[in-house]
Motif scaffolding. Structure first.
Motif, PDB file in Angstrom:
ATOM      1  N   PHE A   1     -27.849  -4.457  -0.766  1.00  0.00           N
ATOM      2  CA  PHE A   1     -26.595  -4.208  -0.048  1.00  0.00           C
ATOM      3  C   PHE A   1     -26.117  -2.785  -0.376  1.00  0.00           C
ATOM      4  CE2 PHE A   1     -22.433  -6.781   0.999  1.00  0.00           C
ATOM      5  CZ  PHE A   1     -22.014  -5.784   1.858  1.00  0.00           C
ATOM      6  N   ALA A   2     -26.013  -2.472  -1.663  1.00  0.00           N
ATOM      7  CA  ALA A   2     -25.473  -1.171  -2.089  1.00  0.00           C
ATOM      8  C   ALA A   2     -26.386  -0.022  -1.669  1.00  0.00           C
ATOM      9  CB  ALA A   2     -25.273  -1.160  -3.601  1.00  0.00           C
ATOM     10  N   ALA A   3     -27.701  -0.282  -1.654  1.00  0.00           N
ATOM     11  CA  ALA A   3     -28.673   0.769  -1.313  1.00  0.00           C
ATOM     12  C   ALA A   3     -28.917   0.852   0.189  1.00  0.00           C
ATOM     13  CB  ALA A   3     -29.986   0.508  -2.037  1.00  0.00           C
ATOM     14  N   ARG A   4     -28.248  -0.003   0.958  1.00  0.00           N
ATOM     15  CA  ARG A   4     -28.495  -0.103   2.411  1.00  0.00           C
ATOM     16  C   ARG A   4     -29.990  -0.226   2.680  1.00  0.00           C
ATOM     17  NH1 ARG A   4     -24.349   4.214   5.204  1.00  0.00           N
ATOM     18  NH2 ARG A   4     -24.237   5.339   3.270  1.00  0.00           N
ATOM     19  N   ASP A   5     -30.630  -1.090   1.918  1.00  0.00           N
ATOM     20  CA  ASP A   5     -32.086  -1.280   1.968  1.00  0.00           C
ATOM     21  C   ASP A   5     -32.395  -2.469   2.887  1.00  0.00           C
ATOM     22  OD1 ASP A   5     -34.729  -1.904   1.531  1.00  0.00           O
ATOM     23  OD2 ASP A   5     -34.524  -2.185  -0.636  1.00  0.00           O
ATOM     24  N   LEU A   6     -32.637  -2.166   4.167  1.00  0.00           N
ATOM     25  CA  LEU A   6     -32.795  -3.225   5.158  1.00  0.00           C
ATOM     26  C   LEU A   6     -34.039  -4.073   4.896  1.00  0.00           C
ATOM     27  CD1 LEU A   6     -31.206  -4.179   7.671  1.00  0.00           C
ATOM     28  CD2 LEU A   6     -32.823  -2.880   9.047  1.00  0.00           C
ATOM     29  N   ALA A   7     -35.136  -3.419   4.516  1.00  0.00           N
ATOM     30  CA  ALA A   7     -36.366  -4.175   4.234  1.00  0.00           C
ATOM     31  C   ALA A   7     -36.174  -5.058   2.997  1.00  0.00           C
ATOM     32  CB  ALA A   7     -37.535  -3.213   4.016  1.00  0.00           C
TER      33      ALA A   7
ATOM     34  N   ILE B   1     -23.876  -3.105   9.373  1.00  0.00           N
ATOM     35  CA  ILE B   1     -23.136  -2.738   8.154  1.00  0.00           C
ATOM     36  C   ILE B   1     -23.759  -1.505   7.503  1.00  0.00           C
ATOM     37  CG2 ILE B   1     -22.693  -3.520   5.777  1.00  0.00           C
ATOM     38  CD1 ILE B   1     -22.280  -6.366   7.020  1.00  0.00           C
ATOM     39  N   PHE B   2     -25.080  -1.463   7.472  1.00  0.00           N
ATOM     40  CA  PHE B   2     -25.760  -0.338   6.815  1.00  0.00           C
ATOM     41  C   PHE B   2     -25.617   0.959   7.604  1.00  0.00           C
ATOM     42  CE2 PHE B   2     -28.978  -3.300   4.457  1.00  0.00           C
ATOM     43  CZ  PHE B   2     -27.926  -3.786   3.680  1.00  0.00           C
ATOM     44  N   ARG B   3     -25.305   0.868   8.904  1.00  0.00           N
ATOM     45  CA  ARG B   3     -25.078   2.071   9.702  1.00  0.00           C
ATOM     46  C   ARG B   3     -23.727   2.714   9.375  1.00  0.00           C
ATOM     47  NH1 ARG B   3     -27.660  -0.428  14.288  1.00  0.00           N
ATOM     48  NH2 ARG B   3     -25.659  -1.259  14.951  1.00  0.00           N
ATOM     49  N   SER B   4     -22.825   1.933   8.809  1.00  0.00           N
ATOM     50  CA  SER B   4     -21.508   2.495   8.498  1.00  0.00           C
ATOM     51  C   SER B   4     -21.648   3.465   7.331  1.00  0.00           C
ATOM     52  CB  SER B   4     -20.516   1.385   8.162  1.00  0.00           C
ATOM     53  OG  SER B   4     -20.684   0.993   6.831  1.00  0.00           O
ATOM     54  N   ASP B   5     -20.691   4.359   7.232  1.00  0.00           N
ATOM     55  CA  ASP B   5     -20.785   5.393   6.200  1.00  0.00           C
ATOM     56  C   ASP B   5     -20.401   4.880   4.819  1.00  0.00           C
ATOM     57  OD1 ASP B   5     -21.541   7.311   7.994  1.00  0.00           O
ATOM     58  OD2 ASP B   5     -19.488   7.861   8.497  1.00  0.00           O
ATOM     59  N   ASP B   6     -19.744   3.768   4.807  1.00  0.00           N
ATOM     60  CA  ASP B   6     -18.997   3.429   3.607  1.00  0.00           C
ATOM     61  C   ASP B   6     -19.447   2.081   3.034  1.00  0.00           C
ATOM     62  OD1 ASP B   6     -17.018   3.973   1.761  1.00  0.00           O
ATOM     63  OD2 ASP B   6     -15.523   2.799   2.866  1.00  0.00           O
ATOM     64  N   VAL B   7     -20.581   2.091   2.329  1.00  0.00           N
ATOM     65  CA  VAL B   7     -21.025   0.856   1.670  1.00  0.00           C
ATOM     66  C   VAL B   7     -21.061   1.105   0.168  1.00  0.00           C
ATOM     67  CG1 VAL B   7     -22.868  -0.835   1.429  1.00  0.00           C
ATOM     68  CG2 VAL B   7     -22.415   0.166   3.665  1.00  0.00           C
ATOM     69  N   HIS B   8     -19.996   0.734  -0.490  1.00  0.00           N
ATOM     70  CA  HIS B   8     -19.934   0.847  -1.950  1.00  0.00           C
ATOM     71  C   HIS B   8     -19.612  -0.540  -2.477  1.00  0.00           C
ATOM     72  CE1 HIS B   8     -20.070   5.132  -1.487  1.00  0.00           C
ATOM     73  NE2 HIS B   8     -19.010   5.092  -0.695  1.00  0.00           N
ATOM     74  N   ILE B   9     -20.590  -1.189  -3.047  1.00  0.00           N
ATOM     75  CA  ILE B   9     -20.352  -2.574  -3.453  1.00  0.00           C
ATOM     76  C   ILE B   9     -20.996  -2.875  -4.787  1.00  0.00           C
ATOM     77  CG2 ILE B   9     -22.362  -3.506  -2.191  1.00  0.00           C
ATOM     78  CD1 ILE B   9     -20.344  -5.905  -1.517  1.00  0.00           C
TER      79      ILE B   9
END
Lengths: 133, 133
Positions: A19-25, A60-68
């Protein structure tokens, strides 16, 4: 803590790492391939099926702001299923969400079948009858 | 729909019947006695343990305004555990909450171990990237 709990916490951490790394795979690999999957993001409708759930992560990963960051994860084993309750927030900040993550045993590990996250109370002090925070 | 699904939907309905009727004894009987139980009401913190969970229902049932109906319940069987996703709202009105209810097999039926309810989107029209409602 037994080995089931350790593996379950590890799977839960892997979920938040992806989630935090925006790692879709990485995210895709964590969700069950043997069971239908479902997901309820905060304020969203319930999503059902792998296509809808993975499309939500792409959005969600396309958004600029994923800090979790997840904190205070607690495991609840139910035989070949389990759920984890944990808190979600920006790293280092007070949590703003609380999540239920449901897993099933699959391929010797734990795979996600369901995630629901919802808002924690934001009021300064809850009423006595509502023991939030 | 197999017998497991039917019994699970029936247990889920019994939960909302007890909720709507403010039936504390009925509510108590629905929660597992063999497993630890947890509950996340909308905006509350996560409650853990039978005492905390039942105290929360006592507090909710003391309020004047308990009008609840569950709609569109969907079962998800995971062996000896299961979860139900459904929508919550006042009878006849559009739902305002979405819930995950986790059950375990116990005494030939399904007993609740966990409930989380959270807000649905309230905005008039969700963004394309957020398929809420």
């Amino acid at each position: 803590m037994n080995e089931d709990d350790v593996r379950l916490l590890s799977a839960n951490e892997a979920f938040y790492d992806a989630f935090a790394a925006r790692d879709l795979a990485g995210m895709d690999a964590l969700w069950s391939r043997e069971r239908p999957v479902t997901c309820i993001h905060p304020g969203w409708n319930a999503l059902s099926g792998r296509d809808a759930v993975m499309a939500s992560w792409r959005a969600i990963f396309r958004s600029d702001d994923v800090h979790i960051e997840a904190t205070d994860a607690r495991t609840h084993l139910l035989g070949d299923a389990a759920y984890v309750i944990c808190f979600e927030g920006s790293p280092g900040a007070a949590p703003v969400l609380v999540a239920t993550n449901v897993f099933v045993r699959e391929d010797g590990g734990w795979s996600l079948v369901h995630h629901q996250a919802g808002q924690l109370a934001r009021s300064p002090a809850p009423a006595a009858s509502k023991p939030a925070n």
